[in-house]
Design an enzyme around this catalytic site. Structure first.
Site, PDB file in Angstrom:
ATOM      1  N   LYS A  52      48.677  36.590 -24.568  1.00 34.99           N
ATOM      2  CA  LYS A  52      49.597  37.621 -25.059  1.00 34.99           C
ATOM      3  C   LYS A  52      50.725  37.826 -24.052  1.00 34.99           C
ATOM      4  O   LYS A  52      51.890  37.967 -24.418  1.00 34.99           O
ATOM      5  CB  LYS A  52      48.831  38.929 -25.322  1.00 34.99           C
ATOM      6  CG  LYS A  52      47.983  38.836 -26.582  1.00 34.99           C
ATOM      7  CD  LYS A  52      46.923  39.905 -26.712  1.00 34.99           C
ATOM      8  CE  LYS A  52      46.015  39.584 -27.910  1.00 34.99           C
ATOM      9  NZ  LYS A  52      44.861  40.461 -28.047  1.00 34.99           N
ATOM     10  N   GLN A  96      42.405  45.591 -25.339  1.00 33.58           N
ATOM     11  CA  GLN A  96      41.663  44.380 -25.718  1.00 33.58           C
ATOM     12  C   GLN A  96      40.198  44.714 -26.038  1.00 33.58           C
ATOM     13  O   GLN A  96      39.517  45.335 -25.225  1.00 33.58           O
ATOM     14  CB  GLN A  96      41.750  43.350 -24.584  1.00 33.58           C
ATOM     15  CG  GLN A  96      41.152  42.013 -24.925  1.00 33.58           C
ATOM     16  CD  GLN A  96      41.904  41.294 -26.046  1.00 33.58           C
ATOM     17  OE1 GLN A  96      43.124  41.228 -26.057  1.00 33.58           O
ATOM     18  NE2 GLN A  96      41.164  40.753 -27.011  1.00 33.58           N
ATOM     19  N   ASP A 119      48.291  46.794 -32.791  1.00 26.71           N
ATOM     20  CA  ASP A 119      47.185  46.059 -33.416  1.00 26.71           C
ATOM     21  C   ASP A 119      46.951  46.557 -34.846  1.00 26.71           C
ATOM     22  O   ASP A 119      46.220  45.932 -35.612  1.00 26.71           O
ATOM     23  CB  ASP A 119      45.888  46.264 -32.611  1.00 26.71           C
ATOM     24  CG  ASP A 119      45.532  45.050 -31.764  1.00 26.71           C
ATOM     25  OD1 ASP A 119      46.012  43.953 -32.084  1.00 26.71           O
ATOM     26  OD2 ASP A 119      44.772  45.221 -30.792  1.00 26.71           O
TER      27      ASP A 119
END
Ligand code: NAP
Length: 283
Positions: A52, A96, A119
């Protein structure tokens, strides 16, 4: 033999679009920044976070990494999330997953400001996806939709079967196909006569998490087969679809690796750009 849907090609096109828009914002004095939180030292998570970061760098997006030890408490993690929520230089926040044992993912997801939730896991954003009025795209399913569109595969009126009903893939995938007027069936571990169900599919999406789970007898001739799975078998990365035999029946198919995988990060970059635009009142 089917046509291969090339995730690297499609993700490059998305990333190029994002990079150009980031450049335009930078010219207006606006920067774009993604904050990534990693708790603990799970090797797979470390790789995802590194990828990322690399994508951000390629696209001119500032990436800030926050590494917390495995022993971090829920309060420490929430304090960091709150700090990032309040930080005007941070446009997107990603924590994460999975989190180490003892930390509650649900609480952390709900603590992230929905306007920075790149997300699209916050219940507010999940609800918006359900309604069909949303800014943040669910990363992996939106990547799949981008691939279908790139290859001019029309969803309207088609029988779509999604195997898997997780909150991050199966459910949002089904909603996006429905928004494009597909006739959607969601199959899962309790589905009876699964092969009969999947054989109806014009578009079959596998998000099961079991190597080579979808065999040729489960696929209709000429179907479009999208393989979301990322599994390790004999030390190699492989999807949920038994690629060689299925590719002889399908009209289009995504490979693993090089299919859906690269699309997920591309969508994340798109969402980070969207967050920066919304926070600066740009449409
Ligand atoms: P998950 O949360 O484990 O969900 C798996 C789903 O498959 C569940 O809904 C489960 O049904 C269903 N399932 C399991 N066994 C089945 C069976 N025998 N028959 C029919 N359905 C069955 O997994 P996920 O997070 O959605 O991920 C799915 C796969 O996609 C994994 O391989 C993951 O690594 C991969 N993935 C890839 C990306 C990417 O960027 N390419 C992103 C996310 C995930 P129940 O609900 O009934 O248990």
């Amino acid at each position: 033999m089917s046509n291969i849907i090339d995730g690297k090609l499609v993700s490059s096109a998305v990333k190029e679009r994002v990079a150009n828009e980031v450049k335009e914002l930078n010219h207006k004095g606006i920067s774009v920044c993604l904050a990534v939180i990693l708790v603990g030292s799970d090797p797979a998570s470390q790789i995802y976070v590194a990828n990322k970061k690399k994508a951000c760098e390629q696209l001119g997006i500032i990436s800030k990494e926050y590494l917390l030890p495995e022993t971090a408490t829920q309060d420490e993690l929430l304090a960091l999330v709150n700090e990032l929520n309040a930080d005007k230089t941070v446009n997107g926040i990603l924590c994460q997953l999975p989190l180490p044992k003892g930390l509650d993912e649900k609480v952390v997801i709900e603590a992230i400001d929905p306007n920075k939730d790149v997300d699209a896991f916050h219940p507010v954003n999940v609800g918006r996806i359900m309604i069909g009025d949303y800014d943040f795209l669910p990363c992996t399913p939106a990547g799949v939709m981008e691939m279908l569109s790139f290859y001019n595969i029309d969803v309207c009126g088609k029988e779509c079967v999604v195997i898997g009903r997780s909150n991050i893939v199966g459910k949002p995938m089904s909603m996006l196909l429905l928004h494009k007027n597909g006739t959607v069936t969601i199959a899962h571990s309790r589905t009876q006569n699964l092969a009969e169900v999947t054989r109806r599919a014009d578009i079959l999406v596998a998000a099961v998490g079991k190597a080579k789970f979808v065999t040729a007898d489960m696929v209709k001739d000429g179907a479009v087969v999208i393989d979301v799975g990322m599994n390790r078998a004999d030390g190699k990365l492989c999807g949920d679809v038994d690629f060689d035999p299925v590719s002889k029946k399908a009209s289009y198919i995504t490979p693993v690796p090089g299919g859906v995988g690269p699309m997920t990060i591309a969508t994340l970059m798109q969402n980070t750009l969207t967050a920066a635009k919304r926070q600066n009142n740009i449409n």
